[in-house]
Design a protein around this motif. Structure first.
Motif, PDB file in Angstrom:
ATOM      1  N   PRO A 197       1.108  -0.888 -15.764  1.00 33.71           N
ATOM      2  CA  PRO A 197       0.335  -0.685 -14.522  1.00 33.71           C
ATOM      3  C   PRO A 197       1.264  -0.530 -13.312  1.00 33.71           C
ATOM      4  O   PRO A 197       2.252  -1.249 -13.188  1.00 33.71           O
ATOM      5  CB  PRO A 197      -0.493  -1.960 -14.391  1.00 33.71           C
ATOM      6  N   PRO A 198       0.949   0.401 -12.415  1.00 34.89           N
ATOM      7  CA  PRO A 198       1.853   0.698 -11.296  1.00 34.89           C
ATOM      8  C   PRO A 198       1.584  -0.083 -10.020  1.00 34.89           C
ATOM      9  O   PRO A 198       1.911   0.383  -8.939  1.00 34.89           O
ATOM     10  CB  PRO A 198       1.595   2.183 -11.064  1.00 34.89           C
ATOM     11  N   GLY A 199       1.007  -1.281 -10.101  1.00 35.91           N
ATOM     12  CA  GLY A 199       0.596  -2.030  -8.918  1.00 35.91           C
ATOM     13  C   GLY A 199       1.662  -2.177  -7.849  1.00 35.91           C
ATOM     14  O   GLY A 199       1.466  -1.791  -6.695  1.00 35.91           O
ATOM     15  N   GLU A 200       2.805  -2.752  -8.201  1.00 33.35           N
ATOM     16  CA  GLU A 200       3.858  -2.975  -7.205  1.00 33.35           C
ATOM     17  C   GLU A 200       4.436  -1.665  -6.696  1.00 33.35           C
ATOM     18  O   GLU A 200       4.758  -1.535  -5.516  1.00 33.35           O
ATOM     19  CB  GLU A 200       4.960  -3.859  -7.786  1.00 33.35           C
ATOM     20  N   ASP A 201       4.569  -0.697  -7.596  1.00 32.45           N
ATOM     21  CA  ASP A 201       5.094   0.606  -7.178  1.00 32.45           C
ATOM     22  C   ASP A 201       4.140   1.314  -6.232  1.00 32.45           C
ATOM     23  O   ASP A 201       4.573   2.014  -5.317  1.00 32.45           O
ATOM     24  CB  ASP A 201       5.378   1.482  -8.397  1.00 32.45           C
ATOM     25  N   MET A 202       2.838   1.124  -6.433  1.00 33.17           N
ATOM     26  CA  MET A 202       1.855   1.727  -5.530  1.00 33.17           C
ATOM     27  C   MET A 202       1.982   1.122  -4.132  1.00 33.17           C
ATOM     28  O   MET A 202       1.933   1.839  -3.135  1.00 33.17           O
ATOM     29  CB  MET A 202       0.437   1.522  -6.065  1.00 33.17           C
ATOM     30  N   LEU A 203       2.172  -0.190  -4.066  1.00 32.77           N
ATOM     31  CA  LEU A 203       2.364  -0.846  -2.778  1.00 32.77           C
ATOM     32  C   LEU A 203       3.659  -0.375  -2.130  1.00 32.77           C
ATOM     33  O   LEU A 203       3.706  -0.118  -0.922  1.00 32.77           O
ATOM     34  CB  LEU A 203       2.355  -2.369  -2.935  1.00 32.77           C
ATOM     35  N   GLU A 204       4.698  -0.231  -2.930  1.00 32.25           N
ATOM     36  CA  GLU A 204       5.967   0.264  -2.396  1.00 32.25           C
ATOM     37  C   GLU A 204       5.803   1.685  -1.855  1.00 32.25           C
ATOM     38  O   GLU A 204       6.314   2.025  -0.794  1.00 32.25           O
ATOM     39  CB  GLU A 204       7.055   0.230  -3.470  1.00 32.25           C
ATOM     40  N   GLY A 205       5.077   2.507  -2.583  1.00 30.34           N
ATOM     41  CA  GLY A 205       4.809   3.864  -2.109  1.00 30.34           C
ATOM     42  C   GLY A 205       4.030   3.866  -0.800  1.00 30.34           C
ATOM     43  O   GLY A 205       4.295   4.672   0.095  1.00 30.34           O
ATOM     44  N   ALA A 206       3.072   2.956  -0.673  1.00 28.49           N
ATOM     45  CA  ALA A 206       2.297   2.853   0.568  1.00 28.49           C
ATOM     46  C   ALA A 206       3.190   2.436   1.734  1.00 28.49           C
ATOM     47  O   ALA A 206       3.054   2.954   2.851  1.00 28.49           O
ATOM     48  CB  ALA A 206       1.150   1.857   0.391  1.00 28.49           C
ATOM     49  N   LEU A 207       4.113   1.517   1.481  1.00 30.25           N
ATOM     50  CA  LEU A 207       5.035   1.088   2.543  1.00 30.25           C
ATOM     51  C   LEU A 207       5.957   2.232   2.959  1.00 30.25           C
ATOM     52  O   LEU A 207       6.270   2.385   4.147  1.00 30.25           O
ATOM     53  CB  LEU A 207       5.847  -0.128   2.080  1.00 30.25           C
ATOM     54  N   ILE A 208       6.388   3.037   2.000  1.00 25.16           N
ATOM     55  CA  ILE A 208       7.227   4.197   2.324  1.00 25.16           C
ATOM     56  C   ILE A 208       6.414   5.208   3.130  1.00 25.16           C
ATOM     57  O   ILE A 208       6.923   5.813   4.077  1.00 25.16           O
ATOM     58  CB  ILE A 208       7.812   4.819   1.045  1.00 25.16           C
ATOM     59  N   LEU A 209       5.142   5.383   2.780  1.00 25.70           N
ATOM     60  CA  LEU A 209       4.276   6.288   3.534  1.00 25.70           C
ATOM     61  C   LEU A 209       4.129   5.802   4.981  1.00 25.70           C
ATOM     62  O   LEU A 209       4.238   6.595   5.920  1.00 25.70           O
ATOM     63  CB  LEU A 209       2.905   6.385   2.873  1.00 25.70           C
TER      64      LEU A 209
ATOM     65  N   VAL B 197      13.476   0.146   9.129  1.00 33.97           N
ATOM     66  CA  VAL B 197      13.485  -1.166   8.460  1.00 33.97           C
ATOM     67  C   VAL B 197      12.653  -1.108   7.178  1.00 33.97           C
ATOM     68  O   VAL B 197      13.029  -1.656   6.145  1.00 33.97           O
ATOM     69  CB  VAL B 197      12.987  -2.276   9.415  1.00 33.97           C
ATOM     70  N   LEU B 198      11.511  -0.400   7.233  1.00 32.50           N
ATOM     71  CA  LEU B 198      10.675  -0.259   6.042  1.00 32.50           C
ATOM     72  C   LEU B 198      11.333   0.594   4.951  1.00 32.50           C
ATOM     73  O   LEU B 198      10.957   0.500   3.786  1.00 32.50           O
ATOM     74  CB  LEU B 198       9.313   0.345   6.403  1.00 32.50           C
TER      75      LEU B 198
ATOM     76  N   ALA C 134      15.515  -3.662   0.258  1.00 34.41           N
ATOM     77  CA  ALA C 134      15.430  -5.128   0.250  1.00 34.41           C
ATOM     78  C   ALA C 134      14.335  -5.619   1.196  1.00 34.41           C
ATOM     79  O   ALA C 134      13.598  -6.549   0.872  1.00 34.41           O
ATOM     80  CB  ALA C 134      16.774  -5.738   0.638  1.00 34.41           C
ATOM     81  N   THR C 135      14.211  -4.993   2.350  1.00 32.06           N
ATOM     82  CA  THR C 135      13.168  -5.368   3.296  1.00 32.06           C
ATOM     83  C   THR C 135      11.793  -5.048   2.720  1.00 32.06           C
ATOM     84  O   THR C 135      10.857  -5.838   2.830  1.00 32.06           O
ATOM     85  CB  THR C 135      13.360  -4.615   4.625  1.00 32.06           C
ATOM     86  N   ARG C 136      11.701  -3.880   2.110  1.00 32.28           N
ATOM     87  CA  ARG C 136      10.438  -3.474   1.498  1.00 32.28           C
ATOM     88  C   ARG C 136      10.037  -4.426   0.384  1.00 32.28           C
ATOM     89  O   ARG C 136       8.866  -4.777   0.233  1.00 32.28           O
ATOM     90  CB  ARG C 136      10.576  -2.049   0.947  1.00 32.28           C
ATOM     91  N   ALA C 137      11.012  -4.878  -0.397  1.00 35.55           N
ATOM     92  CA  ALA C 137      10.725  -5.810  -1.495  1.00 35.55           C
ATOM     93  C   ALA C 137      10.193  -7.131  -0.952  1.00 35.55           C
ATOM     94  O   ALA C 137       9.215  -7.672  -1.480  1.00 35.55           O
ATOM     95  CB  ALA C 137      11.983  -6.039  -2.327  1.00 35.55           C
ATOM     96  N   ARG C 138      10.797  -7.644   0.097  1.00 35.14           N
ATOM     97  CA  ARG C 138      10.315  -8.907   0.691  1.00 35.14           C
ATOM     98  C   ARG C 138       8.914  -8.742   1.275  1.00 35.14           C
ATOM     99  O   ARG C 138       8.055  -9.604   1.119  1.00 35.14           O
ATOM    100  CB  ARG C 138      11.272  -9.385   1.775  1.00 35.14           C
ATOM    101  N   LEU C 139       8.690  -7.619   1.939  1.00 34.15           N
ATOM    102  CA  LEU C 139       7.372  -7.363   2.509  1.00 34.15           C
ATOM    103  C   LEU C 139       6.332  -7.187   1.407  1.00 34.15           C
ATOM    104  O   LEU C 139       5.204  -7.655   1.530  1.00 34.15           O
ATOM    105  CB  LEU C 139       7.417  -6.123   3.403  1.00 34.15           C
TER     106      LEU C 139
END
Length: 126
Positions: A63-75, A94-95, A99-104
């Motif tokens: 399941p791509p849950g965390e990757d989907m959130l990471e993609g949303a943060l990049i967007l 910063v986003l 490392a910042t994205r992972a913590r967020l």
């Protein structure tokens, strides 16, 4: 929302004036344009990597849950980098730091779990 649509534009205008006084109006405009171009390129390249990871994980049945959130943060990073301003550019860059994205991402995941566990959201299962 009031804060978002009132304080941030005032802060951006203040920073434009401050930087423009120091380095000149044309240099300030040039920096804003360069950060938008550079930020869009970085967001696109990082977004492509995440999309590739999502595709390979889906093919493997993960399941791509965390990757989907990471993609949303990049967007979000890409959107604020395309918005003219120094403050929003700083947030965008910063986003784009992994490392910042992972913590967020961890913080947002925890907040979402607290929110759903507190009965504020009902998840319908079929």
């Amino acid at each position: 929302m009031f804060l978002l649509f009132s304080v941030i534009p005032v802060l951006e205008i203040y920073l434009f004036v401050l930087v423009g006084e120091r380095i000149g109006a044309l240099n300030t405009i040039g920096i804003v344009i360069l950060t938008a171009i550079g930020g869009a390129w970085l967001a696109r390249s990082q977004g492509t990597l995440v999309l590739s990871r999502i595709r390979s994980n889906l093919a493997a049945g993960i399941p791509p849950g965390e990757d989907m959130l990471e993609g949303a943060l990049i967007l979000v990073a890409g959107l604020v980098l395309l918005t003219p301003g120094f403050f929003t550019d700083a947030i965008g860059f910063v986003l784009l730091i992994p490392a910042t994205r992972a913590r967020l991402r961890v913080w947002l995941g925890r907040k979402f779990r607290e929110w759903t566990a507190g009965g504020k959201v009902t998840i319908i299962r079929r």
